[in-house]
Design a protein around this motif. Structure first.
Motif, short mmCIF file in Angstrom:
data_model
loop_
_atom_site.label_atom_id
_atom_site.label_comp_id
_atom_site.label_asym_id
_atom_site.label_seq_id
_atom_site.Cartn_x
_atom_site.Cartn_y
_atom_site.Cartn_z
N LYS A 222 0.86 -1.19 0.00
CA LYS A 222 0.00 0.00 0.00
C LYS A 222 0.89 1.24 0.00
CE LYS A 222 -3.96 2.08 2.40
NZ LYS A 222 -4.84 2.07 1.22
N THR A 224 0.14 4.44 -1.28
CA THR A 224 -0.67 5.56 -0.80
C THR A 224 -2.09 5.04 -0.64
OG1 THR A 224 -1.40 6.36 -2.98
CG2 THR A 224 0.76 7.12 -2.21
N ASP A 225 -3.00 5.91 -0.24
CA ASP A 225 -4.40 5.49 -0.12
C ASP A 225 -4.96 5.04 -1.47
OD1 ASP A 225 -4.44 5.97 2.57
OD2 ASP A 225 -5.30 7.99 2.38
N ASP A 226 -4.40 5.56 -2.56
CA ASP A 226 -4.95 5.27 -3.89
C ASP A 226 -4.07 4.36 -4.74
OD1 ASP A 226 -7.16 6.91 -3.38
OD2 ASP A 226 -6.09 8.70 -4.08
N THR A 228 -1.69 1.08 -5.04
CA THR A 228 -1.36 -0.16 -4.35
C THR A 228 -0.64 -1.12 -5.29
OG1 THR A 228 -3.54 -1.08 -4.90
CG2 THR A 228 -3.30 -0.01 -2.76
N TYR A 256 -4.58 1.94 -9.44
CA TYR A 256 -4.89 3.27 -8.93
C TYR A 256 -6.40 3.33 -8.67
CZ TYR A 256 -5.75 8.27 -8.64
OH TYR A 256 -6.15 9.51 -8.21
N LYS A 257 -6.76 3.53 -7.41
CA LYS A 257 -8.16 3.52 -6.98
C LYS A 257 -8.87 2.27 -7.49
CE LYS A 257 -8.90 8.47 -6.31
NZ LYS A 257 -9.73 9.66 -6.65
N GLY A 465 6.23 6.60 3.23
CA GLY A 465 5.11 6.30 4.11
C GLY A 465 5.40 5.03 4.89
N ASN A 466 4.48 4.08 4.86
CA ASN A 466 4.69 2.81 5.54
C ASN A 466 5.35 1.77 4.64
OD1 ASN A 466 3.48 3.65 7.97
ND2 ASN A 466 1.44 3.25 7.16
#
Length: 556
Positions: A222, A224-226, A228, A256-257, A465-466
């Motif tokens: 993951k 970003t939120d969008d 993956t 993406y999304k 990020g993570n």
């Protein structure tokens, strides 16, 4: 499909196992409860003998409950890979106790020379019981598998054994068994209790502690939120070559999304051989992952730019008056400012604005220039160092053209080409570069098609990020700006785009690309483990990027 392939060597397997046994597993075992244990029907023995009366203990039943470990500190001894994906973990623990609640029930029978009274039931009576174990040697055999239905890697229990030694189990002081002559019952109970401790299935805590961590691998994709990366098992699946390491093919599909990358399917990606040296893991990364990340970044609008005079170091770069002398058609708009827009545009018949490919490139870096310094005459080297330092070329003809323009003799071409030629990843980007004159009315515009070529450099591992990612820099090689359309009357400066792009659009677009590169391609990894970024060795091969790395554990 697979866009990532992973090989874990013996050192990597040992490192992973060691830190789970000494950290996660050890903590779980410390709180582990032992099963209840019954020792029924201990042989009759004499409690009292006065010469005229005798008291006997009959039908003694002992029930051990609430057993748990105390002072248990397992020490990892090693892991051995067996056949078909099974692994045997070995660890031992010394000088610990297993406190139980001891409950006993028995019949008391009193006799004289004239006969015996009816037996009377005694208990149940409860006492603390603290058998100690001098040493416990434990082996746990598990298998490593992939569950496609759950998209999860699993450790599955196969078997376990525990061998206690140097044990001591003194019965409770107030227990009736203390009256047994020769402590036959105590010895019997000692043997049974130790056997119970040795029979505990230590593999279950292994399975229960490691599997949640393995389940974290998909989450490491993951970005970003969008954006993956899907880390399901790919074409090469999970394998154990020669029972000496682990290899995994990983799909690495980018979305993406929730929309998958529409670019071409990756070419067949080989699987690395598990490292046989001290390195823990090697990962091969295909160009698909880098191109797919670029596409997702584009879909997220992160490569779209709108620039105004205040956004530039020199605001006059977006003032019409700056160019009136060179472009006569600008004269009616001399008082106005301009707005610039940079937008990646999908390539013809494709839904992606870029292509990536592995190819031979020529790079003038510090390393290659050190080689050239030893091979070229000092004046030739000085000329190259001054003029070509930092340059990159994707075409041999472009390099030789620059060498001729510098006056470098053709006889040095072979040495220069050999020293600077490397395998590189080349990206071609299709952009639209538009300028709008802010006249408050019709906003006259000049639009250019811009084709830009870069090579990726300075590959490294890092964190975004993570996620832990393969990161890189974009190094511009060439660009070509072609006039597409204009609504400025009389505008005929077809090379204007090539003149102003490096001043207006390129610096800020470079910044956007560097942010993309520093986001990087997500790599699969287990929670609490981190690639040793500074020590990783990354190299571009003919069809993939190789990442040879070690990992660290959070508490190590």
């Amino acid at each position: 499909m697979q866009t990532l392939t992973v090989a874990i060597g013996a050192k990597g397997i040992d490192f992973f196992t060691k830190h789970y046994v000494t950290d996660v597993l050890a903590n779980d075992l410390k709180g582990m409860k032992f099963p209840d244990h019954d020792v029924p029907g201990i042989k009759e023995f004499t409690i009292e003998d006065t010469g005229s009366t005798w008291v006997y203990c009959e039908h003694l039943d002992v029930n051990l409950t609430n057993g748990k470990l105390q002072g248990f500190d397992p020490v990892y001894q090693g892991v051995k890979q067996q056949s078909n994906g099974t692994f045997t973990l070995t660890y031992d623990a010394e000088k610990f106790t297993v406190p139980y609640t001891w409950a006993e029930q028995w019949d008391r029978k009193a006799c004289t020379r004239f006969g015996c009274d009816p037996a009377t039931s005694q208990g149940p009576n409860s006492f603390d019981y603290n058998p100690s174990i001098g040493k416990l040697d434990t082996t746990v055999t598990v298998s490593f598998a992939y569950d496609s239905g759950r998209n999860s890697y699993d450790i599955k229990y196969q078997s376990s054994s525990a061998t206690p030694s140097d044990s001591s189990t003194e019965p409770p002081g107030d227990s009736v068994i203390q009256h047994e002559k020769g402590f036959w019952g105590g010895k019997h109970l000692n043997t049974d209790a130790v056997a119970a401790i040795g029979g505990v299935e230590f593999a279950k805590p292994v399975q229960d502690s490691i599997n949640p961590m393995l389940a974290s691998i998909p989450a490491s994709g993951k970005l970003t939120d969008d954006i993956t990366f899907n880390f399901a098992v790919g074409d090469s699946k999970l394998a154990f070559p020669g029972d000496n390491g682990i290899t995994i093919g990983v799909t690495g599909e980018v979305a993406y999304k929730g929309t998958p990358y529409p670019g071409p399917q990756p070419t067949a990606l080989p699987v690395p051989t598990p490292p046989v040296d001290d390195h823990h893991v090697e990962v091969y990364v295909s160009d698909y992952t880098v191109s797919a990340l670029h596409w997702a970044y584009w879909k997220a609008g992160k490569l779209d730019l709108t620039l105004r005079p205040s956004d530039l170091p020199d605001p006059d770069s977006l003032k019409v008056k700056t160019y009136v002398t060179a472009v006569k058609a600008f004269k009616p708009y001399a008082a106005f400012a301009m707005t610039a827009q940079v937008t990646p545009v999908a390539l013809p018949q494709k839904d992606i604005p870029q292509t990536y490919e592995f190819a031979q490139v020529y790079e003038f870096t510090q390393a290659t220039e050190t080689i050239l310094q030893k091979q070229l005459p000092s004046d030739v080297y000085a000329l190259i160092k001054t003029s070509l330092d930092g340059n990159a070329y994707t075409q041999t003809s472009d390099l030789t053209a620059d060498l001729r323009q510098l006056g470098v003799a053709e006889q040095y071409d072979e040495a220069i080409g050999k020293a600077t030629r490397v395998m590189g990843m080349v990206v071609t980007q299709n952009l639209e570069f538009a300028l709008f004159i802010e006249d408050g009315k019709s906003r006259p515009q000049i639009v250019f098609d811009l084709l830009r070529t870069d090579v990726l450099q300075n590959l490294a591992l890092g964190r975004s990020g993570n996620a832990q990612t393969m990161q890189y820099d974009f190094h511009k090689v060439t660009f070509d700006a072609t006039l597409k359309s204009t609504t400025v009357p009389g505008f005929d400066k077809v090379d204007f785009g090539g003149m102003v792009w490096p001043i207006i659009g390129e610096p800020r677009y470079d910044e956007a690309l560097q942010k993309l590169g520093k986001t990087g391609v997500a790599l699969p990894i287990v929670q609490d483990f981190t690639f040793l970024f500074e020590q990783a060795q990354l190299s571009i091969q003919e069809h993939y990027v190789s990442v040879l790395a070690d990992v660290a554990y959070k508490n190590a």
